[in-house]
Design an enzyme around this catalytic site. Structure first.
Site, PDB file in Angstrom:
ATOM      1  N   ARG A   1       0.844  -1.194   0.000  1.00 27.08           N
ATOM      2  CA  ARG A   1       0.000   0.000   0.000  1.00 27.08           C
ATOM      3  C   ARG A   1       0.883   1.248   0.000  1.00 27.08           C
ATOM      4  O   ARG A   1       1.972   1.256   0.580  1.00 27.08           O
ATOM      5  CB  ARG A   1      -0.859  -0.029   1.270  1.00 27.08           C
ATOM      6  CG  ARG A   1      -1.913   1.067   1.391  1.00 27.08           C
ATOM      7  CD  ARG A   1      -3.054   0.832   0.458  1.00 27.08           C
ATOM      8  NE  ARG A   1      -4.244   1.585   0.868  1.00 27.08           N
ATOM      9  CZ  ARG A   1      -5.050   2.195   0.011  1.00 27.08           C
ATOM     10  NH1 ARG A   1      -4.784   2.175  -1.279  1.00 27.08           N
ATOM     11  NH2 ARG A   1      -6.133   2.821   0.429  1.00 27.08           N
TER      12      ARG A   1
ATOM     13  N   THR B   1     -10.379   0.270  -9.023  1.00 28.77           N
ATOM     14  CA  THR B   1      -9.293  -0.585  -8.561  1.00 28.77           C
ATOM     15  C   THR B   1      -9.282  -1.759  -9.527  1.00 28.77           C
ATOM     16  O   THR B   1     -10.132  -1.847 -10.402  1.00 28.77           O
ATOM     17  CB  THR B   1      -9.573  -1.013  -7.104  1.00 28.77           C
ATOM     18  OG1 THR B   1      -9.598   0.161  -6.292  1.00 28.77           O
ATOM     19  CG2 THR B   1      -8.561  -1.978  -6.550  1.00 28.77           C
TER      20      THR B   1
ATOM     21  N   THR C   1      -4.336  -0.664  -7.070  1.00 34.74           N
ATOM     22  CA  THR C   1      -5.149   0.520  -7.372  1.00 34.74           C
ATOM     23  C   THR C   1      -4.322   1.795  -7.484  1.00 34.74           C
ATOM     24  O   THR C   1      -3.214   1.877  -6.951  1.00 34.74           O
ATOM     25  CB  THR C   1      -6.214   0.716  -6.263  1.00 34.74           C
ATOM     26  OG1 THR C   1      -7.090   1.777  -6.609  1.00 34.74           O
ATOM     27  CG2 THR C   1      -5.556   1.019  -4.930  1.00 34.74           C
TER      28      THR C   1
ATOM     29  N   ASP D   1      -7.737   8.504   0.596  1.00 32.58           N
ATOM     30  CA  ASP D   1      -8.219   7.396   1.413  1.00 32.58           C
ATOM     31  C   ASP D   1      -7.958   7.607   2.897  1.00 32.58           C
ATOM     32  O   ASP D   1      -8.401   6.822   3.731  1.00 32.58           O
ATOM     33  CB  ASP D   1      -7.580   6.073   0.954  1.00 32.58           C
ATOM     34  CG  ASP D   1      -8.368   5.437  -0.180  1.00 32.58           C
ATOM     35  OD1 ASP D   1      -9.433   5.967  -0.522  1.00 32.58           O
ATOM     36  OD2 ASP D   1      -7.915   4.419  -0.722  1.00 32.58           O
TER      37      ASP D   1
ATOM     38  N   SER E   1      -7.781   0.706   3.545  1.00 32.67           N
ATOM     39  CA  SER E   1      -8.273   0.238   2.257  1.00 32.67           C
ATOM     40  C   SER E   1      -9.355  -0.816   2.458  1.00 32.67           C
ATOM     41  O   SER E   1      -9.407  -1.484   3.492  1.00 32.67           O
ATOM     42  CB  SER E   1      -7.125  -0.375   1.445  1.00 32.67           C
ATOM     43  OG  SER E   1      -7.603  -1.010   0.275  1.00 32.67           O
TER      44      SER E   1
ATOM     45  N   GLY F   1     -14.047  -1.950  -6.580  1.00 34.85           N
ATOM     46  CA  GLY F   1     -15.370  -1.528  -6.161  1.00 34.85           C
ATOM     47  C   GLY F   1     -15.383  -0.639  -4.937  1.00 34.85           C
ATOM     48  O   GLY F   1     -16.435  -0.407  -4.349  1.00 34.85           O
TER      49      GLY F   1
END
Length: 555
Positions: free
Chosen positions: A91, A364, A382, A406, A435, A456
């Site tokens: 990430r 994503t 993503t 995010d 996430s 999604g």
């Protein structure tokens, strides 16, 4: 029950577009056929599932720029043929100069658009470091050989699909506003056009030759930093030097006969999926019927409670104390359902906790891989929003991510979606944003049973939840399970979201009679699941989601 010996077993694929069965040895299912074929070809050459993961990842960066990337990040979950499991967190992280009030004005109010468009929205990319770490630990073929298919796609070009043309043209004004009219994807496209991306090919060659140093140092790194800063960002060369992916213990839990392996924080996916499945486990979902208002009511009530916990407790475990064991405790989850009524919906106002989650973009991408030895890979990656921050680096042919959105820009205050985040997900230097990505592998009777995941945004978790249940509880083939209509509830706003035109009036009225709010204006496509299923006889079926250009490639 007959056990599967993966080194010698002969498997059968039920192709998503055919009723015929063809003997195969491995499968790759992704958002684009070119990427699936890149991974499949690696398997045909004798590479393993981890080698195919590398090839598929880089190919998606070329042919699926809306979400495929080298400048974003993701999660990787694997199960080896011997049953060994693991997960890698690659990430993105907040830059070193990031502050908690990065997106606030002098009065402490959120500045609209700052966390979504432009350089300030860019987090430190983790994709290249993550993919290369998978190769370092688990790969078998030379890195340059695995990146070559992506280089060839960038040099020779790929054919634009109808859905891609619509997407490129929809966002072209935003591309132009941030980057100018000469930006590659702002030129206007139609179905059948061929896109060549020589700058990206050159960047991929640099990575193939120098590994991480070819991306996090040198001219590629300098180009990313220069463009990000020119568009208002704070990404620096020092940021790129400090990035490291992290191997983390995957989250494991059971549901009836199934054992599931999913991603732990900073993904919320594994915990929420586990909570929802444990909450519904005491009930006979099969008897209720697939997508009946009775079964949907039960599942929505579990989703409501899990997403309430997500909003309050979850964040980067390197920065906050995530009470993972407590959240997954069976007694705790049974207690969460004490006020569940089969006859009446619970009001979300009566379900704690009180800080609403940040909603992620739908853009994503996920892919699933199984090789002939039985190694299984689930990867979700993503840029966050469609084409990330819309910041396009011409020298290397890519969009930068907008993962900073995010984070909770201001805990307790609504973001651009009208939703609020919690303190656990506030901004801090080198912190990873929360996430919903949920790459998941499922076992049944100690044998590989399913590989599943989807894009999604906040609906990722519920899409994976429903797809697994479609196969296990309702006996669907993998493609049927992927095709099936989906619904979503995330605690707040207190609405059940339905895919448009997929649910009949009786079902909708049945849910409304139980007190559920169903707002048709929120109807949308929910997820694009790419999955693989292995039954007790060793028969493989794949599911490539028709909601996108998704496709499977096998050998």
């Amino acid at each position: 029950m007959k056990k599967i010996i993966y080194s010698v077993f002969c498997v059968i694929l039920l192709a998503c577009s055919s009723n015929t069965s063809t003997p195969i040895k491995g499968a790759v299912v992704s958002a684009r056929i070119e990427a699936s074929e890149a991974g499949r070809d690696v398997l045909k050459k004798g590479g393993n599932a981890y080698d195919a993961m590398v090839a598929t990842s880089f190919a998606l960066a070329v042919v699926y720029p809306v979400a495929g990337n080298i400048t974003g990040g993701g999660f990787f979950v694997y199960r080896s043929a011997k049953g060994e499991t693991g997960s890698l967190d690659y990430r993105e992280m907040a830059p070193l100069k990031a502050t908690k009030d990065l997106f606030l004005d002098k009065e402490g109010n959120v500045i609209p658009g700052k966390s979504t468009v432009g350089g300030l929205a860019v987090g430190i990319p983790g994709a290249v470091a993550g993919v290369l770490e998978v190769h370092r630990k688990l790969g078998s073929l030379p890195l340059a050989e695995l990146i070559q298919p992506a280089i060839a796609l960038a040099e020779n070009g790929y054919v634009v699909s109808a859905k891609q043309a619509k997407s490129y043209n929809c966002y072209s004004k935003q591309f132009t506003a941030v980057n100018g009219k000469v930006t590659l994807y702002a030129k206007g496209y139609k179905e059948g056009d061929v896109v060549k991306n020589i700058p990206l090919a050159n960047a991929l060659k640099e990575i193939a030759a120098k590994g991480n140093a070819g991306f996090y140092q040198g001219w590629v790194a300098e180009a990313m930093v220069a463009k990000t800063q020119a568009t208002g960002g704070i990404l620096s060369l020092d940021d790129l030097k400090v990035y490291e992916p992290k191997w983390r213990d995957p989250l494991k839990f059971s549901y009836k006969e199934l054992d599931l392996i999913s991603m732990a924080p900073p993904s919320s996916g594994g915990i929420c999926l586990g909570q929802m499945m444990k909450m519904i486990e005491p009930y006979d979902l099969n008897q209720m019927g697939h997508n009946s208002f009775e079964s949907m009511h039960l599942m929505v009530e579990a989703e409501r409670r899990s997403y309430a916990d997500r909003s309050h407790f979850l964040g980067d475990p390197d920065f906050v104390d995530v009470p993972q064991d407590h959240l997954m405790n069976e007694e705790y989850l049974l207690d969460r359902m004490v006020n569940y009524s089969p006859e009446k919906a619970t009001s979300s106002a009566d379900v704690s906790h009180g800080n609403i989650i940040v909603v992620e973009s739908d853009e994503t991408t996920h892919f699933s891989i199984l090789d002939s030895m039985g190694n299984a890979v689930a990867v979700t990656t993503t840029l966050n929003g469609a084409y990330g921050s819309k910041v396009y680096v011409d020298e290397i042919g890519v969009f930068m991510n907008n993962e900073m959105d995010d984070f909770s820009s201001k805990p307790g205050e609504p973001n651009m979606f009208g939703l609020t985040g919690s303190e656990a997900n506030s901004i801090a230097p080198k912190k990873r944003m929360l996430s919903s990505m949920t790459p998941t592998i499922v076992e049944k009777d100690n044998q590989l049973y399913m590989i599943v995941g989807t894009p999604g945004g906040s609906s990722i978790i519920t899409s994976v939840f429903q797809t697994i249940l479609n196969v296990y509880e309702h006996g669907m083939e993998m493609q049927e399970a992927v095709n099936a209509a989906r619904f979503h509830h995330q605690w707040l706003p207190d609405n059940v979201v339905l895919e448009p035109t997929k649910f009949d009036t009786k079902t909708i009225e049945g849910l409304q009679a139980k007190g559920h709010s169903i707002e048709t204006k929120y109807s949308r496509i929910i997820g694009k699941v790419d999955a693989i299923h292995v039954n007790e006889l060793g028969t493989i079926t794949v599911g490539a989601d028709p909601r996108g250009d998704d496709a499977a490639a096998t050998h």
